[in-house]
Design a protein around this motif. Structure first.
Motif, mmCIF file in Angstrom:
data_model
loop_
_atom_site.group_PDB
_atom_site.id
_atom_site.type_symbol
_atom_site.label_atom_id
_atom_site.label_comp_id
_atom_site.label_asym_id
_atom_site.label_seq_id
_atom_site.Cartn_x
_atom_site.Cartn_y
_atom_site.Cartn_z
ATOM 1 N N SER A 50 3.017 -39.513 49.217
ATOM 2 C CA SER A 50 1.617 -39.725 48.872
ATOM 3 C C SER A 50 0.740 -39.206 50.007
ATOM 4 O O SER A 50 1.241 -38.714 51.026
ATOM 5 N N LYS A 51 -0.564 -39.337 49.868
ATOM 6 C CA LYS A 51 -1.486 -38.881 50.911
ATOM 7 C C LYS A 51 -1.290 -39.640 52.218
ATOM 8 O O LYS A 51 -1.695 -39.171 53.288
ATOM 9 N N ASN A 52 -0.661 -40.832 52.127
ATOM 10 C CA ASN A 52 -0.462 -41.656 53.321
ATOM 11 C C ASN A 52 0.929 -41.525 53.925
ATOM 12 O O ASN A 52 1.274 -42.259 54.849
ATOM 13 N N GLY A 53 1.722 -40.619 53.393
ATOM 14 C CA GLY A 53 3.050 -40.424 53.971
ATOM 15 C C GLY A 53 4.160 -40.499 52.940
ATOM 16 O O GLY A 53 3.941 -40.293 51.747
ATOM 17 N N LYS A 75 3.377 -48.461 52.722
ATOM 18 C CA LYS A 75 2.582 -47.469 53.468
ATOM 19 C C LYS A 75 1.225 -47.180 52.826
ATOM 20 O O LYS A 75 0.822 -46.038 52.661
ATOM 21 N N GLY A 76 0.529 -48.215 52.470
ATOM 22 C CA GLY A 76 -0.842 -48.051 51.996
ATOM 23 C C GLY A 76 -0.997 -47.447 50.626
ATOM 24 O O GLY A 76 -2.098 -47.011 50.257
ATOM 25 N N ILE A 77 0.037 -47.367 49.827
ATOM 26 C CA ILE A 77 -0.086 -46.836 48.468
ATOM 27 C C ILE A 77 -0.871 -47.812 47.606
ATOM 28 O O ILE A 77 -0.624 -49.018 47.631
ATOM 29 N N SER A 78 -1.819 -47.269 46.843
ATOM 30 C CA SER A 78 -2.684 -48.103 46.007
ATOM 31 C C SER A 78 -2.647 -47.626 44.559
ATOM 32 O O SER A 78 -2.267 -46.490 44.259
ATOM 33 N N ASP A 81 -3.259 -43.849 42.978
ATOM 34 C CA ASP A 81 -2.849 -42.762 43.869
ATOM 35 C C ASP A 81 -1.927 -41.782 43.143
ATOM 36 O O ASP A 81 -1.157 -42.171 42.254
#
Length: 238
Positions: A50-53, A75-78, A81
């Motif tokens: 994802s954009k966060n890793g 890791k911040g996936i929402s 996404d």
């Protein structure tokens, strides 16, 4: 409900999807190639980017038609996404080979031995097992069954999936070889079939190779007694 890409793209290795929801240790996607543990076939593993890793998918489960991708770090996936999934292909492919091998053994028993049937099976990463129920069964008979199964492997028969209605499925003898399987078919509007050309077809939700030659040689590991008329065969693929 998660769209199951592995139903029609069994050789798919990567895919793009959107995050439908996020739990404490899992992610649900609008579609997925990750296979959940089901029907004796183990789950896939792999990664989601994802954009966060990048996160590791360590388990995959199915609940009420939804696929839960289990991870140890979100890791911040929402929700909403975009993600790119990559399955562990080596793990998936060995499961596909073993699953088709189980169907071939089942087909040999169903076609050639009217006094016996398979009662179950389980796939692992380095072997699989099947359980036989016969009036009389011994090592000689199991060796004969495996020999016939290897003849089918070497015949290079096509393996493919198709869908039929529940009504059509219930009119085909032997399409569900257990009573729970038949009861499940009665509840489904559409039934997915795995067919080995001119040899075997049965209701199935797993992943398979496209040609029986991909299975490789079926080699017996051990035979265990499970009561009168019941044997368990563990085997590996060469």
């Amino acid at each position: 409900m998660t769209k199951k890409l592995y139903y029609t793209d069994m050789y798919g290795k990567e895919f793009d999807a959107s995050v439908a929801s996020v739990g404490d240790d899992y992610i649900m996607l609008d579609k997925t190639l990750f296979y959940p543990s089901s029907g004796g076939q183990p789950n896939d593993t792999g990664i989601l980017k994802s954009k966060n890793g990048e996160i590791s998918i360590v388990d995959v489960k199915q609940e009420n038609g939804e696929i839960m991708h289990i991870t140890e770090d979100l890791k911040g996936i929402s929700q909403g996404d975009s993600v790119h999934g990559i399955i562990d292909w080596n793990r998936r492919y060995i499961h596909m080979r073993y699953h088709t091998a189980v169907h071939i053994i089942d087909g040999v028993v169903s076609n050639d031995y009217k006094n016996g049937f398979l009662t179950g099976g389980q796939i692992y990463n380095d072997h699989a097992r099947v359980d036989f129920s016969f009036d009389i069964i011994d090592r000689e008979l199991i060796t004969e069954i495996i020999s016939k199964a290897n003849e089918i492997v070497n015949s290079g028969l096509k393996v493919f999936e198709r869908e039929i209605t529940s009504k059509e499925a219930l009119e085909i003898p032997g399409i569900a070889r257990t009573e729970p399987g038949r009861q499940l078919i009665e509840k489904l509007p559409v039934v997915r079939i795995i067919e080995i050309e001119n040899f075997d077809f049965q209701a199935d939700g797993g992943t398979h190779v496209h040609n029986t030659k991909e299975v490789g040689k079926i080699e017996m590991l051990k035979i265990e007694n499970k009561g009168k008329g019941h044997k368990r065969l563990s085997f590996r693929l060469d």
